[in-house]
Each structure stands twice: as C-alpha cells, then as structure tokens.
Motif scaffolding. Structure first.
Motif, PDB file in Angstrom:
ATOM      1  N   ILE A 139      47.262   9.469  10.150  1.00  0.00           N
ATOM      2  CA  ILE A 139      47.377   8.634   8.982  1.00  0.00           C
ATOM      3  C   ILE A 139      47.970   7.220   9.538  1.00  0.00           C
ATOM      4  O   ILE A 139      49.021   7.358  10.231  1.00  0.00           O
ATOM      5  CB  ILE A 139      48.473   9.007   8.064  1.00  0.00           C
ATOM      6  N   ASP A 140      46.971   6.199   9.644  1.00  0.00           N
ATOM      7  CA  ASP A 140      47.557   4.888  10.204  1.00  0.00           C
ATOM      8  C   ASP A 140      47.632   3.890   9.078  1.00  0.00           C
ATOM      9  O   ASP A 140      46.636   3.344   8.547  1.00  0.00           O
ATOM     10  CB  ASP A 140      46.614   4.550  11.156  1.00  0.00           C
ATOM     11  N   PHE A 141      49.046   3.681   8.788  1.00  0.00           N
ATOM     12  CA  PHE A 141      49.315   2.393   7.779  1.00  0.00           C
ATOM     13  C   PHE A 141      50.060   1.307   8.618  1.00  0.00           C
ATOM     14  O   PHE A 141      50.497   0.425   7.868  1.00  0.00           O
ATOM     15  CB  PHE A 141      50.288   2.858   6.678  1.00  0.00           C
ATOM     16  N   SER A 142      49.715   1.025  10.012  1.00  0.00           N
ATOM     17  CA  SER A 142      50.443   0.243  10.731  1.00  0.00           C
ATOM     18  C   SER A 142      49.909  -1.293  10.366  1.00  0.00           C
ATOM     19  O   SER A 142      48.769  -1.336   9.897  1.00  0.00           O
ATOM     20  CB  SER A 142      50.301   0.378  12.203  1.00  0.00           C
ATOM     21  N   ARG A 143      50.551  -2.257  10.605  1.00  0.00           N
ATOM     22  CA  ARG A 143      50.337  -3.670  10.228  1.00  0.00           C
ATOM     23  C   ARG A 143      49.846  -3.928   8.653  1.00  0.00           C
ATOM     24  O   ARG A 143      48.911  -4.479   8.526  1.00  0.00           O
ATOM     25  CB  ARG A 143      49.057  -4.253  11.110  1.00  0.00           C
ATOM     26  N   ASN A 144      50.755  -3.274   7.814  1.00  0.00           N
ATOM     27  CA  ASN A 144      50.691  -3.603   6.289  1.00  0.00           C
ATOM     28  C   ASN A 144      51.940  -4.350   5.852  1.00  0.00           C
ATOM     29  O   ASN A 144      52.627  -4.634   6.681  1.00  0.00           O
ATOM     30  CB  ASN A 144      50.376  -2.301   5.744  1.00  0.00           C
ATOM     31  N   LEU A 145      52.127  -4.253   4.721  1.00  0.00           N
ATOM     32  CA  LEU A 145      53.460  -4.863   4.172  1.00  0.00           C
ATOM     33  C   LEU A 145      54.334  -3.667   3.667  1.00  0.00           C
ATOM     34  O   LEU A 145      55.165  -3.930   2.793  1.00  0.00           O
ATOM     35  CB  LEU A 145      53.165  -5.730   3.001  1.00  0.00           C
ATOM     36  N   LEU A 146      54.489  -2.717   4.276  1.00  0.00           N
ATOM     37  CA  LEU A 146      55.175  -1.488   3.782  1.00  0.00           C
ATOM     38  C   LEU A 146      56.692  -1.630   4.063  1.00  0.00           C
ATOM     39  O   LEU A 146      57.480  -0.901   3.123  1.00  0.00           O
ATOM     40  CB  LEU A 146      54.832  -0.344   4.563  1.00  0.00           C
ATOM     41  N   ASP A 147      57.153  -2.391   4.645  1.00  0.00           N
ATOM     42  CA  ASP A 147      58.406  -2.869   4.797  1.00  0.00           C
ATOM     43  C   ASP A 147      59.094  -3.194   3.642  1.00  0.00           C
ATOM     44  O   ASP A 147      60.294  -2.994   3.348  1.00  0.00           O
ATOM     45  CB  ASP A 147      58.732  -3.990   5.705  1.00  0.00           C
ATOM     46  N   HIS A 148      58.259  -3.552   2.703  1.00  0.00           N
ATOM     47  CA  HIS A 148      58.772  -4.152   1.572  1.00  0.00           C
ATOM     48  C   HIS A 148      58.593  -3.251   0.216  1.00  0.00           C
ATOM     49  O   HIS A 148      59.154  -3.647  -0.826  1.00  0.00           O
ATOM     50  CB  HIS A 148      57.951  -5.545   0.998  1.00  0.00           C
ATOM     51  N   ALA A 149      57.850  -2.226   0.413  1.00  0.00           N
ATOM     52  CA  ALA A 149      57.762  -1.089  -0.660  1.00  0.00           C
ATOM     53  C   ALA A 149      59.222  -0.778  -0.767  1.00  0.00           C
ATOM     54  O   ALA A 149      60.195  -0.367  -0.306  1.00  0.00           O
ATOM     55  CB  ALA A 149      57.181  -0.149  -0.102  1.00  0.00           C
ATOM     56  N   GLY A 150      59.208  -0.572  -2.276  1.00  0.00           N
ATOM     57  CA  GLY A 150      60.581  -0.071  -2.801  1.00  0.00           C
ATOM     58  C   GLY A 150      61.609  -1.233  -2.973  1.00  0.00           C
ATOM     59  O   GLY A 150      62.832  -0.745  -3.093  1.00  0.00           O
ATOM     60  N   VAL A 151      61.285  -2.280  -2.644  1.00  0.00           N
ATOM     61  CA  VAL A 151      62.304  -3.619  -2.940  1.00  0.00           C
ATOM     62  C   VAL A 151      61.756  -4.645  -3.929  1.00  0.00           C
ATOM     63  O   VAL A 151      61.330  -5.649  -3.809  1.00  0.00           O
ATOM     64  CB  VAL A 151      62.328  -4.321  -1.517  1.00  0.00           C
ATOM     65  N   PRO A 152      61.612  -3.855  -5.164  1.00  0.00           N
ATOM     66  CA  PRO A 152      60.722  -4.691  -6.140  1.00  0.00           C
ATOM     67  C   PRO A 152      61.413  -5.929  -6.793  1.00  0.00           C
ATOM     68  O   PRO A 152      60.922  -6.693  -7.403  1.00  0.00           O
ATOM     69  CB  PRO A 152      60.804  -3.827  -7.414  1.00  0.00           C
ATOM     70  N   ASN A 153      62.792  -6.218  -6.377  1.00  0.00           N
ATOM     71  CA  ASN A 153      63.520  -7.341  -6.718  1.00  0.00           C
ATOM     72  C   ASN A 153      63.250  -8.565  -5.724  1.00  0.00           C
ATOM     73  O   ASN A 153      63.943  -9.627  -5.941  1.00  0.00           O
ATOM     74  CB  ASN A 153      64.988  -7.032  -6.886  1.00  0.00           C
ATOM     75  N   THR A 154      62.596  -8.421  -4.730  1.00  0.00           N
ATOM     76  CA  THR A 154      62.222  -9.605  -3.882  1.00  0.00           C
ATOM     77  C   THR A 154      61.223 -10.042  -4.308  1.00  0.00           C
ATOM     78  O   THR A 154      60.037  -9.702  -4.483  1.00  0.00           O
ATOM     79  CB  THR A 154      62.163  -9.305  -2.343  1.00  0.00           C
ATOM     80  N   LEU A 155      61.247 -11.675  -4.154  1.00  0.00           N
ATOM     81  CA  LEU A 155      60.021 -12.644  -4.536  1.00  0.00           C
ATOM     82  C   LEU A 155      58.532 -12.193  -3.781  1.00  0.00           C
ATOM     83  O   LEU A 155      57.519 -12.090  -4.257  1.00  0.00           O
ATOM     84  CB  LEU A 155      60.195 -13.962  -4.472  1.00  0.00           C
ATOM     85  N   PHE A 156      58.913 -11.838  -2.537  1.00  0.00           N
ATOM     86  CA  PHE A 156      57.593 -11.465  -1.492  1.00  0.00           C
ATOM     87  C   PHE A 156      57.197 -10.278  -1.948  1.00  0.00           C
ATOM     88  O   PHE A 156      55.839 -10.188  -2.029  1.00  0.00           O
ATOM     89  CB  PHE A 156      58.285 -11.257  -0.080  1.00  0.00           C
ATOM     90  N   TRP A 157      57.868  -9.215  -2.597  1.00  0.00           N
ATOM     91  CA  TRP A 157      57.212  -7.931  -2.855  1.00  0.00           C
ATOM     92  C   TRP A 157      56.518  -8.138  -4.104  1.00  0.00           C
ATOM     93  O   TRP A 157      55.353  -7.660  -4.319  1.00  0.00           O
ATOM     94  CB  TRP A 157      58.364  -6.848  -3.303  1.00  0.00           C
ATOM     95  N   ILE A 158      57.047  -9.002  -5.264  1.00  0.00           N
ATOM     96  CA  ILE A 158      56.332  -9.135  -6.386  1.00  0.00           C
ATOM     97  C   ILE A 158      55.405 -10.049  -6.150  1.00  0.00           C
ATOM     98  O   ILE A 158      53.888  -9.621  -6.658  1.00  0.00           O
ATOM     99  CB  ILE A 158      57.724  -9.945  -7.322  1.00  0.00           C
ATOM    100  N   ALA A 159      54.986 -10.944  -5.271  1.00  0.00           N
ATOM    101  CA  ALA A 159      54.151 -11.807  -4.840  1.00  0.00           C
ATOM    102  C   ALA A 159      52.787 -10.951  -4.355  1.00  0.00           C
ATOM    103  O   ALA A 159      51.597 -11.012  -4.710  1.00  0.00           O
ATOM    104  CB  ALA A 159      54.359 -12.890  -3.980  1.00  0.00           C
ATOM    105  N   THR A 160      53.328 -10.090  -3.555  1.00  0.00           N
ATOM    106  CA  THR A 160      52.070  -9.211  -2.956  1.00  0.00           C
ATOM    107  C   THR A 160      51.652  -7.867  -3.452  1.00  0.00           C
ATOM    108  O   THR A 160      50.574  -7.349  -3.631  1.00  0.00           O
ATOM    109  CB  THR A 160      52.592  -8.859  -1.573  1.00  0.00           C
ATOM    110  N   CYS A 161      52.653  -7.386  -4.546  1.00  0.00           N
ATOM    111  CA  CYS A 161      52.403  -6.057  -4.966  1.00  0.00           C
ATOM    112  C   CYS A 161      51.916  -6.021  -6.291  1.00  0.00           C
ATOM    113  O   CYS A 161      51.337  -5.284  -6.907  1.00  0.00           O
ATOM    114  CB  CYS A 161      53.664  -4.863  -4.929  1.00  0.00           C
ATOM    115  N   LEU A 162      52.259  -7.047  -7.080  1.00  0.00           N
ATOM    116  CA  LEU A 162      52.118  -6.971  -8.598  1.00  0.00           C
ATOM    117  C   LEU A 162      51.060  -7.916  -9.023  1.00  0.00           C
ATOM    118  O   LEU A 162      50.739  -8.163 -10.297  1.00  0.00           O
ATOM    119  CB  LEU A 162      53.505  -7.445  -9.264  1.00  0.00           C
ATOM    120  N   GLN A 163      50.374  -8.369  -7.950  1.00  0.00           N
ATOM    121  CA  GLN A 163      49.260  -9.299  -8.556  1.00  0.00           C
ATOM    122  C   GLN A 163      48.096  -8.428  -8.769  1.00  0.00           C
ATOM    123  O   GLN A 163      47.813  -7.634  -8.240  1.00  0.00           O
ATOM    124  CB  GLN A 163      49.114 -10.353  -7.516  1.00  0.00           C
ATOM    125  N   PRO A 164      47.370  -8.961 -10.094  1.00  0.00           N
ATOM    126  CA  PRO A 164      46.254  -8.066 -10.120  1.00  0.00           C
ATOM    127  C   PRO A 164      45.149  -8.151  -9.172  1.00  0.00           C
ATOM    128  O   PRO A 164      44.916  -9.249  -8.582  1.00  0.00           O
ATOM    129  CB  PRO A 164      45.482  -8.661 -11.684  1.00  0.00           C
TER     130      PRO A 164
END
Length: 164
Positions: A139-164
């Motif tokens: 399983i290769d998930f390298s070079r994604n934005l997984l560092d920000h997973a599970g941190v829903p209160n950051t603007l970066f996570w909201i901008a990348t994960c919650l956009q339709p």
C-alpha cells in the motif's frame, strides 16, 4: 497532435467482449467515458501516463472481471469512487501521480484479492475507517496530505478535505 477520447468516447462501451485494454503512454486527453462500465469482461485496463482529466466514473464499478487498473500519471481529479469496492477480483490498483483528493475509501484497501494499491503523489487527506485489516501486500500512500488527517480544526485540512 494529442489523441482524444472526446471525438466519440462512448464508442468504447460497444466493445463488450474486450478483455484487455492497454492504452498507456499514448498522449490521450479528455475524460474516461462513462461507457467504459459496459466492458464487464475487461480484466486489464492500463491508462497510465496520458493526459486524461476529470473524475473517475462511477460506472467503473461495473467492471466485475477487472484484475488490474493502472491509471497513474494523468490529471484525474476528484475522489476515488466507492463503487470500485464492488470489484471482487481486483488485484492491482494504481492511481498514482494524479490530482485526486479527499478521503480514500477504506473498502478498497481491504478488497479480498488486492496485492498492490498505489495512490502516491495525490492530495488524499485521509483513509476512511477500515472495517478490517488491509489485505494488500503493498500500500503506497506516500506524498499525499495524510499528515493533516484527523486534525479537522486546521484551516489547511478544511480547505483540502472538505471541498466538494
């Protein structure tokens, strides 16, 4: 000149007995046509290293004989459809080096025959809850934005994960 699927993209769906479709490295542009879902006998689908764009069609969940999909090195965007979890024979899935984003469906990680799953160099920000342990050998998930997973209160996570 670039080849395009846009001139008659739905005609691919007429090849219902096709078992192998190898179109890698052909400078194809346009989107993957919905009619690709008509190719229920297809076992190999190689679309890597083209200039395909747009979303992965949900109709690909109809490719029940598919063993391998290799579509890395394109410009596909949006999320990976959960419909792909209905591909019981799938062993190899490569969506690397695209523009895919959102939360990756955990059901794809646990497909019963999955050997290799590669989605590196995209914009995934998390993996949906896994119902069981991964069955993939690689399983290769390298070079994604997984560092920000599970941190829903950051603007970066909201901008990348919650956009339709």
């Amino acid at each position: 000149r670039l080849a395009t699927w846009s001139s008659s993209p739905d005609s691919i769906g007429n090849l219902v007995l096709l078992q192998t479709l190898l179109l890698a490295s052909n400078q194809l542009s346009g989107s993957i046509p919905d009619s690709i879902g008509n190719l229920t006998q297809l076992t190999q689908l190689w679309l890597a290293n083209n200039q395909l764009s747009g979303r992965i069609p949900d109709s690909m969940g109809n490719l029940i004989s598919l063993l391998s999909i290799r579509a890395g090195g394109n410009m596909l965007d949006g999320s990976v459809p959960i419909a792909l979890a209905s591909l019981p024979q799938l062993q190899i899935m490569d969506w690397s080096n695209n523009l895919l984003s959102g939360v990756f469906p955990g059901a794809l990680v646990t497909l019963p025959h999955m050997i290799s799953l590669s989605v590196q160099s995209n914009y995934f920000c998390g993996v949906e809850d896994l119902q069981s342990g991964p069955r993939s050998r690689t399983i290769d998930f390298s070079r994604n934005l997984l560092d920000h997973a599970g941190v829903p209160n950051t603007l970066f996570w909201i901008a990348t994960c919650l956009q339709p």
